[in-house]
Design a protein around this motif. Sequence first.
Motif: not given
Length: 263
Positions: A25-27, A31, A75, A157, A225
């Motif tokens: 995943v992108t930080l 996140t 993340g 989220k 994650s």
Amino acid sequence: MTNAVLMDLAVGLASGAVKVVDLSVTLSPDTPILELPEEFGWGKSWPFSKEEISRYDDRGPAWYWNNIKCGEHTGTHFDAPVHWVTGQDLPDNATDTLPPERFIGPAVVIDAVAEADNDPDFLMSLDFLKSWESENGTIPDGAWVLYRTDWSKKGSKEAYLNKDETGGHTPGWDPETVAFLAQERNIIGVGVETVGTDAGQAAGQDPMFPCHNLMHGANKCGLASLRNLDQLPTTGAILIAAPLKIEQGSGSPCRVIALVPQG
Ligand code: MN
């Protein structure tokens, strides 16, 4: 083995016969991170944040860079055995001392998408795992066992953490399933799509947080994650996950990738 194996890999990467799939995943500040139940609320993990140092401006005319800050378990991240009290005295149990051989291995994907969709508190039973093995073969030595739920596709989220007044409701493991993986299979560890390697309700399991307790107690590792597990074959991919070499680190954000044969 000759170097033909690596030459074949190089040719495969260049031709596209071997695809590289990003499982990370992108930080960002958004996140999702693990938030422990109130009774464990004395220690908080920092969410990811970054602060610009300069960006081709009067603070640094030719360079752009940031300071970053986050908890080790932020993340897509690696859990080292020292993360848990059961793994604290094991040899080579931290991010800087784990042998690098543990950062690469075959990936097997156990599909529990339907079960997790039907019940967010789904716990993978030992029967479920054994029936996977009877269909797909014994989990190989040195494998990463990936628990596919498609949980990483949750749109927000809130849906991802799925919390109510009783805590998180996300899938995990029966203790006997992780006990089997920890004791009867020679794996590197397990990887999941959820925010942590245990179920959302794992504080109430016996032992509490069984995946952490039993896997780390057996000197095995974890990945949390993850995403894009739907792009992996059931068997046949190679996973690479190398944590930052933090001195005596309990884990670290990690760029996890998989090498996937095409066709
Ligand atoms: Mn973790």
